[in-house]
Scaffold this active site. Sequence first.
Site, PDB file in Angstrom:
ATOM      1  N   HIS A  23       1.158  -1.576   0.073  1.00  0.00           N
ATOM      2  CA  HIS A  23       0.029   0.044   0.190  1.00  0.00           C
ATOM      3  C   HIS A  23       0.539   1.046   0.116  1.00  0.00           C
ATOM      4  O   HIS A  23       1.009   1.956   0.464  1.00  0.00           O
ATOM      5  CB  HIS A  23      -0.916  -0.175   1.758  1.00  0.00           C
ATOM      6  CG  HIS A  23      -2.136  -0.892   1.019  1.00  0.00           C
ATOM      7  ND1 HIS A  23      -2.483  -1.525   1.960  1.00  0.00           N
ATOM      8  CD2 HIS A  23      -3.029  -1.270  -0.228  1.00  0.00           C
ATOM      9  CE1 HIS A  23      -4.306  -1.701   1.658  1.00  0.00           C
ATOM     10  NE2 HIS A  23      -3.733  -1.767   0.046  1.00  0.00           N
ATOM     11  N   HIS A  79     -12.054  -9.078  -6.367  1.00  0.00           N
ATOM     12  CA  HIS A  79     -10.864  -7.572  -5.855  1.00  0.00           C
ATOM     13  C   HIS A  79     -10.475  -7.154  -6.497  1.00  0.00           C
ATOM     14  O   HIS A  79      -9.282  -7.155  -7.748  1.00  0.00           O
ATOM     15  CB  HIS A  79     -10.449  -8.060  -4.857  1.00  0.00           C
ATOM     16  CG  HIS A  79     -10.350  -6.622  -3.716  1.00  0.00           C
ATOM     17  ND1 HIS A  79     -10.592  -5.742  -4.062  1.00  0.00           N
ATOM     18  CD2 HIS A  79      -8.928  -6.633  -2.836  1.00  0.00           C
ATOM     19  CE1 HIS A  79      -9.962  -4.698  -3.595  1.00  0.00           C
ATOM     20  NE2 HIS A  79      -9.100  -5.493  -2.760  1.00  0.00           N
ATOM     21  N   GLU A  81      -8.243  -4.172  -6.288  1.00  0.00           N
ATOM     22  CA  GLU A  81      -7.227  -3.893  -5.821  1.00  0.00           C
ATOM     23  C   GLU A  81      -5.811  -4.048  -7.414  1.00  0.00           C
ATOM     24  O   GLU A  81      -6.092  -5.056  -7.248  1.00  0.00           O
ATOM     25  CB  GLU A  81      -7.142  -3.653  -4.594  1.00  0.00           C
ATOM     26  CG  GLU A  81      -5.955  -2.594  -4.005  1.00  0.00           C
ATOM     27  CD  GLU A  81      -6.254  -2.652  -2.666  1.00  0.00           C
ATOM     28  OE1 GLU A  81      -6.410  -3.428  -1.862  1.00  0.00           O
ATOM     29  OE2 GLU A  81      -5.102  -1.795  -1.904  1.00  0.00           O
ATOM     30  N   ASP A  83      -3.096  -4.903  -6.780  1.00  0.00           N
ATOM     31  CA  ASP A  83      -2.609  -6.440  -6.368  1.00  0.00           C
ATOM     32  C   ASP A  83      -2.884  -7.811  -6.797  1.00  0.00           C
ATOM     33  O   ASP A  83      -2.355  -8.777  -7.012  1.00  0.00           O
ATOM     34  CB  ASP A  83      -2.011  -6.789  -5.182  1.00  0.00           C
ATOM     35  CG  ASP A  83      -2.844  -6.198  -3.834  1.00  0.00           C
ATOM     36  OD1 ASP A  83      -3.986  -5.167  -3.774  1.00  0.00           O
ATOM     37  OD2 ASP A  83      -3.085  -6.875  -3.142  1.00  0.00           O
ATOM     38  N   HIS A 146     -11.686  -5.894   1.868  1.00  0.00           N
ATOM     39  CA  HIS A 146     -11.630  -4.676   2.215  1.00  0.00           C
ATOM     40  C   HIS A 146     -12.705  -3.639   1.694  1.00  0.00           C
ATOM     41  O   HIS A 146     -12.494  -2.053   2.438  1.00  0.00           O
ATOM     42  CB  HIS A 146     -10.642  -4.506   3.341  1.00  0.00           C
ATOM     43  CG  HIS A 146      -8.897  -4.091   2.010  1.00  0.00           C
ATOM     44  ND1 HIS A 146      -8.746  -3.161   2.303  1.00  0.00           N
ATOM     45  CD2 HIS A 146      -9.070  -5.279   1.112  1.00  0.00           C
ATOM     46  CE1 HIS A 146      -8.013  -3.585   1.459  1.00  0.00           C
ATOM     47  NE2 HIS A 146      -8.095  -4.068   0.435  1.00  0.00           N
ATOM     48  N   ASP A 165      -9.053 -11.130  -0.217  1.00  0.00           N
ATOM     49  CA  ASP A 165      -8.354 -10.491   0.973  1.00  0.00           C
ATOM     50  C   ASP A 165      -8.356 -11.450   2.255  1.00  0.00           C
ATOM     51  O   ASP A 165      -7.454 -11.675   3.595  1.00  0.00           O
ATOM     52  CB  ASP A 165      -7.939  -9.252   1.138  1.00  0.00           C
ATOM     53  CG  ASP A 165      -7.178  -8.219  -0.258  1.00  0.00           C
ATOM     54  OD1 ASP A 165      -6.069  -8.992  -0.388  1.00  0.00           O
ATOM     55  OD2 ASP A 165      -8.055  -7.805  -0.410  1.00  0.00           O
ATOM     56  N   TYR A 193      -2.184  -8.510   9.817  1.00  0.00           N
ATOM     57  CA  TYR A 193      -3.005  -7.904   8.850  1.00  0.00           C
ATOM     58  C   TYR A 193      -3.911  -7.582   9.073  1.00  0.00           C
ATOM     59  O   TYR A 193      -5.228  -6.374   8.893  1.00  0.00           O
ATOM     60  CB  TYR A 193      -3.075  -9.641   7.663  1.00  0.00           C
ATOM     61  CG  TYR A 193      -3.663  -9.340   6.554  1.00  0.00           C
ATOM     62  CD1 TYR A 193      -2.649  -9.134   5.570  1.00  0.00           C
ATOM     63  CD2 TYR A 193      -5.025  -9.222   6.184  1.00  0.00           C
ATOM     64  CE1 TYR A 193      -3.394  -9.014   3.824  1.00  0.00           C
ATOM     65  CE2 TYR A 193      -5.642  -9.002   4.548  1.00  0.00           C
ATOM     66  CZ  TYR A 193      -4.759  -8.463   3.949  1.00  0.00           C
ATOM     67  OH  TYR A 193      -5.189  -8.327   2.160  1.00  0.00           O
ATOM     68  N   HIS A 226      -3.281 -13.651  -0.313  1.00  0.00           N
ATOM     69  CA  HIS A 226      -1.698 -13.157  -0.088  1.00  0.00           C
ATOM     70  C   HIS A 226      -1.790 -14.395   1.301  1.00  0.00           C
ATOM     71  O   HIS A 226      -2.570 -14.737   2.099  1.00  0.00           O
ATOM     72  CB  HIS A 226      -2.358 -12.742   1.200  1.00  0.00           C
ATOM     73  CG  HIS A 226      -2.309 -10.583  -0.142  1.00  0.00           C
ATOM     74  ND1 HIS A 226      -1.378 -10.434  -0.960  1.00  0.00           N
ATOM     75  CD2 HIS A 226      -3.372 -10.092  -0.263  1.00  0.00           C
ATOM     76  CE1 HIS A 226      -1.865  -9.297  -1.361  1.00  0.00           C
ATOM     77  NE2 HIS A 226      -3.009  -9.445  -0.679  1.00  0.00           N
TER      78      HIS A 226
HETATM   79 FE1  FEO Z   1      -7.116  -5.300  -0.992  1.00  0.00          FE
HETATM   80 FE2  FEO Z   1      -4.547  -8.018  -1.769  1.00  0.00          FE
HETATM   81  O1  FEO Z   1      -6.184  -6.476  -1.895  1.00  0.00           O
END
Ligand code: FEO
Length: 406
Positions: A23, A79, A81, A83, A146, A165, A193, A226
Amino acid sequence: MKKLVKNNVYWVGKVDWELQKFHGNEYSTHEGSTYNSYLVQEEKNVLIDTVWSPFADEFVENLAKEIDLQKIDIVIANHGEVDHSGALPALMKHIPDKPIYCTANAVRSLKGQYHQDWNFKVVKTGDKIDIGNGKELIFLEMTMLHWPDSMATYLTKDNILFSNDAFGQHLATEKLFNDQVDQCSLYNESIKYYANILTPFSPILKKKIEEVVALNLPIEMIATSHGVIWRDDPSQIIQRYAQWSNDYQEDQITVIYDTMWNGTKKLAEKISEGIALEDPGSVVKMFNLTKYDENDLITEVFRSKAVVIGSPTISKSILHSVAGFIHLMKELRFKGKKAAAFGCYGWSGESVKEINALLAGAGFEVVSEGYKNQWNPDLDAQKAAIEYGRTLARSFAKQAVEGKDR
Ligand code: FEO
């Protein structure tokens, strides 16, 4: 190279051993991370999520060694995002018409980031796709877990929940499963996390866990985006999340400070000493903000029933390190924690009052007016700081008893 998860399900992601910040610079990742992408090869070939954009070309190249890209029937974006979606532009150049299943919010985020009009198929909780061989994918919106666009995907028969996530950890490993890695690292990265990313969404998470449990889906694996896949007793991480989302605290008091000429440091030491003398059963920890990783410190706050924050007065205010850290705590919306302030000063002495106001604004219950000392603390001031620590310990112990009744 792909790795077997179970039956016809393979991991095709990227292990990022060198990642130290995530991030931007907001989150420290001492143990690296992984971006997990999964290939499900039934009658239909399904790709679930991709990897972070710096690894996009490598990802597509590796994927093409495992499957003719034209044979991918379905892409799922749990998701938006970057990543997890970062390799979509590189991938979709090869398969521009293939459908991307995602939530309505994910369409907004993917279009906003990549400005492509891909073949989006919007799904909601309970929607299903038949992928052949008697197996289905069932979608489950995970709104605000999230991001507003987050969702999970459940694979029937294999009973795998691709949770994205949720339940993840920033932990680089060549191993795929939770029983294959160091359990201490796994726990520490999981709680970090949660503390640093999911704490603000705890009320939503509590309801979502109840919703998932009520669906009564057998879950044999939780395949996160992750870190490792939970295959050994996957319910353990669901139970942890249920605990952590319930205004979590341990019997810990954490003293956090920054200092200019070590006067506030001396107060921190004496206040910590007083707390430990009065409440020997609690864990007491003390940290200098500038010498410790802020995200690890947030995990310590997450575990604490109370925090004591110190700063000297500077320019009628407080050190920016302390202001920034209280801002970070405010963002995370901790609940049910008590707090107090202290600090040295030379002339005007506003720091304690300002810390109190910031702590109250961050949702902490401030239990006292605080302790301040002019100039370098002499022996009397140090004894007074020990007494102040004892007084705080009594206030915090009262909270612990009340906490048990919650
Ligand atoms: Fe919300 Fe692993 O990205």
